[in-house]
Motif scaffolding. Structure first.
Motif, PDB file in Angstrom:
ATOM      1  N   ILE A   1       0.834  -1.211   0.000  1.00 24.28           N
ATOM      2  CA  ILE A   1       0.000   0.000   0.000  1.00 24.28           C
ATOM      3  C   ILE A   1       0.862   1.252   0.000  1.00 24.28           C
ATOM      4  N   VAL A   2       1.802   1.333   0.949  1.00 24.86           N
ATOM      5  CA  VAL A   2       2.593   2.571   1.076  1.00 24.86           C
ATOM      6  C   VAL A   2       3.545   2.732  -0.102  1.00 24.86           C
ATOM      7  N   THR A   3       3.991   1.611  -0.693  1.00 20.02           N
ATOM      8  CA  THR A   3       4.819   1.705  -1.902  1.00 20.02           C
ATOM      9  C   THR A   3       3.988   2.247  -3.058  1.00 20.02           C
ATOM     10  N   GLY A   4       2.740   1.775  -3.189  1.00 17.61           N
ATOM     11  CA  GLY A   4       1.845   2.289  -4.232  1.00 17.61           C
ATOM     12  C   GLY A   4       1.614   3.779  -4.100  1.00 17.61           C
ATOM     13  N   ILE A   5       1.436   4.245  -2.851  1.00 20.32           N
ATOM     14  CA  ILE A   5       1.243   5.680  -2.605  1.00 20.32           C
ATOM     15  C   ILE A   5       2.476   6.459  -3.042  1.00 20.32           C
ATOM     16  N   LEU A   6       3.646   5.954  -2.646  1.00 17.98           N
ATOM     17  CA  LEU A   6       4.888   6.652  -2.992  1.00 17.98           C
ATOM     18  C   LEU A   6       5.129   6.655  -4.495  1.00 17.98           C
ATOM     19  N   VAL A   7       4.863   5.514  -5.148  1.00 21.91           N
ATOM     20  CA  VAL A   7       5.071   5.427  -6.599  1.00 21.91           C
ATOM     21  C   VAL A   7       4.190   6.438  -7.337  1.00 21.91           C
ATOM     22  N   ILE A   8       2.908   6.544  -6.948  1.00 19.06           N
ATOM     23  CA  ILE A   8       2.024   7.465  -7.667  1.00 19.06           C
ATOM     24  C   ILE A   8       2.378   8.918  -7.380  1.00 19.06           C
ATOM     25  N   TYR A   9       2.950   9.209  -6.194  1.00 25.78           N
ATOM     26  CA  TYR A   9       3.452  10.569  -5.952  1.00 25.78           C
ATOM     27  C   TYR A   9       4.476  10.943  -7.029  1.00 25.78           C
ATOM     28  N   PHE A  10       5.396  10.012  -7.313  1.00 27.28           N
ATOM     29  CA  PHE A  10       6.438  10.290  -8.303  1.00 27.28           C
ATOM     30  C   PHE A  10       5.886  10.276  -9.731  1.00 27.28           C
ATOM     31  N   VAL A  11       4.954   9.344 -10.013  1.00 23.35           N
ATOM     32  CA  VAL A  11       4.339   9.298 -11.347  1.00 23.35           C
ATOM     33  C   VAL A  11       3.592  10.603 -11.624  1.00 23.35           C
ATOM     34  N   ASN A  12       2.804  11.052 -10.650  1.00 24.20           N
ATOM     35  CA  ASN A  12       2.076  12.315 -10.806  1.00 24.20           C
ATOM     36  C   ASN A  12       3.026  13.482 -11.049  1.00 24.20           C
ATOM     37  N   ALA A  13       4.109  13.521 -10.260  1.00 21.76           N
ATOM     38  CA  ALA A  13       5.082  14.611 -10.407  1.00 21.76           C
ATOM     39  C   ALA A  13       5.736  14.564 -11.786  1.00 21.76           C
ATOM     40  N   TYR A  14       6.043  13.351 -12.265  1.00 23.40           N
ATOM     41  CA  TYR A  14       6.668  13.217 -13.587  1.00 23.40           C
ATOM     42  C   TYR A  14       5.718  13.691 -14.688  1.00 23.40           C
ATOM     43  N   ILE A  15       4.465  13.217 -14.641  1.00 20.65           N
ATOM     44  CA  ILE A  15       3.493  13.596 -15.676  1.00 20.65           C
ATOM     45  C   ILE A  15       3.248  15.102 -15.650  1.00 20.65           C
ATOM     46  N   ALA A  16       3.122  15.655 -14.440  1.00 22.45           N
ATOM     47  CA  ALA A  16       2.871  17.097 -14.318  1.00 22.45           C
ATOM     48  C   ALA A  16       4.010  17.923 -14.881  1.00 22.45           C
ATOM     49  N   GLY A  17       5.222  17.333 -14.925  1.00 19.34           N
ATOM     50  CA  GLY A  17       6.382  18.073 -15.401  1.00 19.34           C
ATOM     51  C   GLY A  17       6.655  17.932 -16.890  1.00 19.34           C
ATOM     52  N   ILE A  18       5.835  17.119 -17.596  1.00 20.40           N
ATOM     53  CA  ILE A  18       6.102  16.875 -19.020  1.00 20.40           C
ATOM     54  C   ILE A  18       5.886  18.148 -19.850  1.00 20.40           C
ATOM     55  N   TYR A  19       4.712  18.781 -19.648  1.00 21.21           N
ATOM     56  CA  TYR A  19       4.400  19.997 -20.397  1.00 21.21           C
ATOM     57  C   TYR A  19       3.978  21.093 -19.429  1.00 21.21           C
ATOM     58  N   ASP A  20       3.298  22.104 -19.940  1.00 21.76           N
ATOM     59  CA  ASP A  20       2.948  23.250 -19.096  1.00 21.76           C
ATOM     60  C   ASP A  20       1.618  23.042 -18.366  1.00 21.76           C
ATOM     61  N   GLU A  21       1.227  24.058 -17.620  1.00 20.03           N
ATOM     62  CA  GLU A  21       0.006  24.013 -16.809  1.00 20.03           C
ATOM     63  C   GLU A  21      -1.243  23.731 -17.643  1.00 20.03           C
ATOM     64  N   SER A  22      -1.358  24.381 -18.802  1.00 17.94           N
ATOM     65  CA  SER A  22      -2.570  24.225 -19.616  1.00 17.94           C
ATOM     66  C   SER A  22      -2.695  22.784 -20.136  1.00 17.94           C
ATOM     67  N   TRP A  23      -1.561  22.152 -20.467  1.00 14.90           N
ATOM     68  CA  TRP A  23      -1.603  20.750 -20.888  1.00 14.90           C
ATOM     69  C   TRP A  23      -2.062  19.852 -19.743  1.00 14.90           C
ATOM     70  N   ASN A  24      -1.572  20.130 -18.524  1.00 13.43           N
ATOM     71  CA  ASN A  24      -1.978  19.337 -17.359  1.00 13.43           C
ATOM     72  C   ASN A  24      -3.469  19.472 -17.079  1.00 13.43           C
ATOM     73  N   VAL A  25      -3.991  20.693 -17.263  1.00 17.23           N
ATOM     74  CA  VAL A  25      -5.420  20.921 -17.034  1.00 17.23           C
ATOM     75  C   VAL A  25      -6.250  20.164 -18.075  1.00 17.23           C
ATOM     76  N   SER A  26      -5.786  20.143 -19.312  1.00 18.32           N
ATOM     77  CA  SER A  26      -6.541  19.490 -20.389  1.00 18.32           C
ATOM     78  C   SER A  26      -6.317  17.981 -20.448  1.00 18.32           C
ATOM     79  N   PHE A  27      -5.064  17.545 -20.279  1.00 16.44           N
ATOM     80  CA  PHE A  27      -4.724  16.134 -20.515  1.00 16.44           C
ATOM     81  C   PHE A  27      -3.930  15.462 -19.395  1.00 16.44           C
ATOM     82  N   GLY A  28      -3.100  16.203 -18.699  1.00 17.70           N
ATOM     83  CA  GLY A  28      -2.172  15.597 -17.737  1.00 17.70           C
ATOM     84  C   GLY A  28      -2.852  14.745 -16.677  1.00 17.70           C
TER      85      GLY A  28
END
Length: 451
Positions: free
Chosen positions: A145-172
């Motif tokens: 459970i706690v590994t899953g939580i930690l992994v998604i923290y990093f996955v979310n951070a990675y995806i959020a950093g791919i493009y800009d804010e507007s891309w995250n709002v539309s697709f991220g």
């Protein structure tokens, strides 16, 4: 050679079941990185934001309530596969949802998967594990459970950093939810490689298959003894029904399981895990620093779960629970005092990390360990459903009331309220919770009739 083969099949089954825990944590925490972008995309009010964030809990309640009974009918492994399928459907549906309400429907579907995994993974591990190391092995589910939580923290951070804010709002945010397809499909494939629970097989009178699985776990001589013990425990036991709550051994076990499940949540863990960035921001740090500190919380959660894995079978469940809850009481008291004295900065961070560490080594994993152990064999699926239903009800209550308590009582009194709950939990564990270290599930069941 025999010992190596035993270890191989046991740990393989445990690790596969713990992927259910990883999906549990992954799917629960994915909302933390996506809800801000969703709020902008859908123009959500405060109330609708809370609904979008917490709607999965309704599915958790449904999954928890019915999965135990279903697993008693069709088997632990099949219901775990249903859980994995629900995770997959939810990941695809939430990623592609054309409207908020369709998103909510698929989040509830995912919540059902979480509710099922929260019961069936620890139950399956408990029924597969040798008594001497059962505490350690069921604790690995919490590590998932706690590994899953930690992994998604990093996955979310990675995806959020791919493009800009507007891309995250539309697709991220859609990619964040869609990423869950990968571990869900892996879980389904892995489940094909492990056997069914020997205790469920014995309950269904499939003794040859049960003995075959027990041979893999214990070796031939011990397997025969174990099967005889399981048969004896099932001989005079009727299938669970509400009228059978008059059975003293089931009644005592069920009360302890329900109360322990509730205490594991009303001592504040999900308030801190769900709202950690807001808590840290209220101490005066910026939002970027608050997000970084949230990742630190996730890391501490993982590290101290290993303490439970190492010591659950050495010190015992009860001793470890009491040490951990005592640490939680101290840390919650410090957080309350720091807010009351308007002390900002690292004292609150250190106290919260101390609280997380104390919870991760005790209430977090050991609640699942104990409620997977204490119920009679034939009633285990349904009884675990009832206890875990109350756990999710408490999660829902805490997540809904925390912002209200912070606004009306203030942070100091809110954390002191959780501290008071932890004091009651400590007394309850000391007075009522039995020590199950080193006992087979059948010996634990027999122990209720002697009290």
């Amino acid at each position: 050679m025999q010992q190596t083969e035993n270890s191989h099949i046991i740990y393989k089954a445990v690790l596969v079941a713990s992927v259910g825990g990883l999906l549990f944590g992954y799917d629960t925490a994915v909302i933390s990185g996506s809800i801000g972008f969703m709020r902008t995309y859908y123009h959500l009010s405060d109330g609708m934001t809370g609904w979008a964030a917490s709607c999965a809990l309704l599915g958790c309640l449904v999954g928890a309530m019915y999965s135990g009974m279903l697993s008693d009918r069709i088997g632990r492994k099949k219901v775990l596969m249903i859980s994995a399928l629900l995770f997959t459907i939810s990941s695809v549906g939430t990623a592609l949802a054309p409207s908020l309400w369709i998103f909510v429907v698929f989040r509830i579907v995912g919540g059902m998967g979480i509710g099922i995994a929260s019961i069936l993974s620890p139950m399956y591990i408990s029924e597969m594990a040798p008594a001497a190391i059962r505490g350690r092995l069921v604790s690995i589910f919490q590590l998932g459970i706690v590994t899953g939580i930690l992994v998604i923290y990093f996955v979310n951070a990675y995806i959020a950093g791919i493009y800009d804010e507007s891309w995250n709002v539309s697709f991220g945010w859609r990619w964040m939810f869609g990423s869950g397809v990968i571990p869900s499909l892996i879980f389904i494939l892995l489940l094909f490689t492990v056997p069914e629970s020997p205790r469920w097989l014995a309950e269904k009178k499939k003794y040859t298959e049960a003995l075959s699985v027990l041979n893999l776990i214990h070796g031939e001589k011990k397997a025969t003894e174990e099967l005889d013990s399981i048969k004896t425990s099932l001989k005079d036991t009727l299938p669970f029904s509400w009228s059978h709550l008059k059975d003293s051994k089931l009644k005592k076990a069920l009360v302890i399981g329900i109360v322990l499940a509730i205490f594991s949540q009303i001592t504040g863990i999900n308030a801190i895990m769900y709202y950690a960035p807001e808590i840290f921001k209220s101490t005066g740090v910026g939002s970027g620093s608050a997000l970084l500190q949230t990742i630190v919380v996730g890391v501490i959660n993982v590290i101290f779960t290993f303490v439970a894995i190492k010591y659950a079978d050495q010190w015992g469940r009860k001793t470890l629970l009491m040490y951990g809850i005592a640490g939680m009481i101290i840390c919650l008291g410090i957080v309350g005092v720091a807010f009351y004295m308007q002390q900002q900065g690292y004292i609150i961070l250190i106290a919260i990390l101390g609280y997380i560490a104390s919870f991760a080594m005790s209430m977090g994993p050991l609640t699942f360990v104990i409620i997977s152990e204490i119920f009679p064999n034939r009633a285990r699926g349904t009884a675990m459903s009832i206890a875990t239903f109350f756990l999710w009800l408490a999660v829902f209550a805490v997540s809904q009331t925390f912002p209200v308590l912070m606004g009306s009582l203030g942070p100091a009194y809110t954390f002191w309220l959780y501290m008071a709950a932890a004091v009651m939990a400590l007394i309850f564990v000391w007075k009522k919770v039995p020590e199950t270290k080193g006992k087979t599930l059948e010996e634990i069941e027999e122990g209720w009739t002697q009290k």
